[in-house]
Design an enzyme around this catalytic site. Structure first.
Site, short mmCIF file in Angstrom:
data_model
loop_
_atom_site.label_atom_id
_atom_site.label_comp_id
_atom_site.label_asym_id
_atom_site.label_seq_id
_atom_site.Cartn_x
_atom_site.Cartn_y
_atom_site.Cartn_z
N CYS A 232 30.23 -15.40 27.28
CA CYS A 232 31.44 -14.86 28.24
C CYS A 232 32.80 -14.92 27.64
O CYS A 232 33.19 -14.99 27.61
CB CYS A 232 31.94 -16.28 28.51
SG CYS A 232 30.05 -17.17 29.49
N ALA A 233 32.44 -13.33 26.95
CA ALA A 233 33.13 -12.64 25.38
C ALA A 233 34.35 -12.99 25.82
O ALA A 233 35.41 -13.02 25.45
CB ALA A 233 32.35 -11.66 25.61
N LYS A 238 36.41 -14.15 19.93
CA LYS A 238 35.37 -14.65 19.50
C LYS A 238 34.11 -13.75 19.43
O LYS A 238 33.60 -14.19 18.33
CB LYS A 238 34.88 -16.12 20.04
CG LYS A 238 35.91 -17.70 20.21
CD LYS A 238 35.88 -18.58 21.04
CE LYS A 238 36.67 -19.51 21.15
NZ LYS A 238 37.62 -18.37 22.24
N ASP A 256 30.31 -9.72 29.60
CA ASP A 256 31.53 -10.70 30.68
C ASP A 256 31.01 -10.06 31.64
O ASP A 256 30.83 -8.54 32.43
CB ASP A 256 32.26 -10.00 29.79
CG ASP A 256 33.69 -11.48 30.48
OD1 ASP A 256 34.26 -12.14 29.46
OD2 ASP A 256 34.20 -10.63 31.50
N ASP A 301 31.66 -19.57 25.70
CA ASP A 301 32.66 -19.94 25.67
C ASP A 301 33.14 -19.85 27.23
O ASP A 301 33.72 -19.02 27.73
CB ASP A 301 33.69 -18.94 24.83
CG ASP A 301 34.83 -19.32 24.89
OD1 ASP A 301 35.06 -20.33 25.32
OD2 ASP A 301 35.99 -18.42 24.76
N CYS A 354 37.69 -24.83 26.51
CA CYS A 354 39.50 -24.95 25.90
C CYS A 354 40.39 -26.05 26.90
O CYS A 354 40.81 -26.19 27.62
CB CYS A 354 40.27 -23.54 25.85
SG CYS A 354 40.10 -23.30 27.55
#
Length: 403
Positions: A232-233, A238, A256, A301, A354
């Site tokens: 999930c770039a 990251k 992605d 992510d 996050c």
């Protein structure tokens, strides 16, 4: 502080676009700052920081000013006057700011500050969800920390420069930084400055990345020469960190669903001197299937509520909705179920968000491990990063191994 009419009007224009037109705050600030090329750094700083401040405290200020959405222009000026009074700024004699009841504003502030949902300026449903998920004490501390302005943190690009050298280079450009203990590549700005115009940034010596976010790539324990997938770039913050951890050796595949984000990543890889990254848009299930059982490491992510990063995205408090929370948790579990198939036997993956909510974090990992697809995996370690404890963004990471 002396207020300048053109700067205040720019703030009002920005608030109208954010509150009434529902545009994203960062995009609005970019747009408004192009109004006048003569504005200097201090002028631009006033517009950006004042706008973000009023966005952050929208509910509290609205209650004090007794205004409701959609906000008329006079109502936006009322929000601005509340900001002025609470900041101790003298209000100029303008017709838009007439008859400001300073004593009543301060009285209402004292009264409303006793109630958390007003004091921290959050919707009722979010306050209830936070307390239910984290408990009263932790949620009270966490939401207070998440309402503080985020500091500017840089991540040294160790492919090109070492942290001490970068610090010296930035000091030559009158940008003072300090290292952060426990974050090997991080430098914190002593005061906010536009770092994107520096030669150091143009040369790819650093990226702007919060300290908590800088913990994710090392958590995956990548090694040079491995095949690593960042599933999930996005625009690749990251991904770039993983590339430096891999010393540019091996294969790093950035996936992605948005091709536009991967295009931005390609630009960033060139600036960073990264050449082991290959981008692939997820335009069908075949993209994932082709990678089944082939990756030494996979980073998930995952998309999330973003509750841990509202310090830098305060408008997200007003865009979040309960329905979105339900939907995104379904997406997170789908990602764990399907993308985990890329990990080869003995390989590892990190699931990260996050967010600070357990239902997006440890509960999702437990549900995956209890499922049929999760039987081949075991949890090695997990870490909840709370803003109230670290001083940086809220994050979650779980390291999971395929056995």
């Amino acid at each position: 502080m002396r207020l300048h009419r053109n700067l205040v009007f720019a703030v009002i224009d920005a608030l109208n676009l954010i509150f009434n037109e529902k545009e994203y705050a960062d995009k609005v600030i970019e747009k408004v700052l192009r109004y006048d090329k003569r504005w200097g750094a201090r002028d631009r700083g006033f517009i950006a920081e004042t706008t973000y401040d009023i966005v952050r405290w929208k509910r509290l200020y609205s209650e004090i000013a007794e205004v409701r959405e959609p906000y008329s222009r006079p109502n936006l000026f009322r929000l601005f006057t509340v900001w002025c009074v609470l900041k101790g700024i003298s209000i100029p004699d303008w017709k838009q700011l007439e008859t400001t009841p300073e004593r009543r504003i301060k009285g209402r502030f004292d009264e409303l500050s006793k109630i958390r949902k007003f004091r921290e300026s959050i919707p009722d449903w979010l306050d209830e969800l936070g307390e239910k998920s984290l408990g009263n004490d932790l949620w009270t501390k966490e939401i207070a920390a998440l309402n503080k302005q985020a500091e500017v943190i840089l991540r040294t690009n160790t492919l090109k420069i070492q942290k001490a050298q970068l610090q010296e280079l930035l000091a030559d450009s009158e940008i003072e930084t300090i290292p952060i203990e426990g974050y090997p590549d991080a430098l914190k700005l002593k005061e906010r400055k536009n770092v994107f115009t520096t030669e150091a940034f143009k040369n790819g010596f650093f990226e702007v990345q919060d300290a908590s976010s800088q913990l994710v790539a090392p958590f995956l324990e990548v090694k040079p020469g491995q095949r690593v997938v960042d599933a999930c770039a996005g625009a690749g913050g990251k991904t770039l960190h993983l590339a430096s951890q891999m010393q540019n050796k091996g294969q790093l595949i950035a996936l992605d669903i948005y091709e536009s984000k991967l295009k931005k990543l390609k630009i960033r890889t060139r600036r960073n001197g990264v050449h082991n990254v290959e981008t692939r848009a997820i335009d069908s299930t075949k993209v994932i299937k082709k990678l089944h059982g082939s990756a030494d490491r996979v980073l998930l992510d995952a998309p999330c509520s973003g509750l841990g990063v509202i310090r830098r995205n305060p408008d997200s408090k007003w865009k979040l909705e309960p329905e979105f929370m339900e939907r995104i948790m379904g997406v997170q579990q789908d990602i764990l179920q399907n993308y985990s198939k890329m990990v080869k036997k003995g390989g590892q993956m990190v699931y990260a968000t996050c967010s600070v909510l357990p239902q997006e974090n440890t509960n999702q990992v437990k549900a995956f491990l209890d499922s049929e697809n999760g039987l081949e995996f075991k949890l090695i370690k997990e870490q909840n990063i709370y803003s109230s404890e670290s001083g940086y963004d809220g994050f979650y990471m779980a390291l999971i191994k395929k056995i």
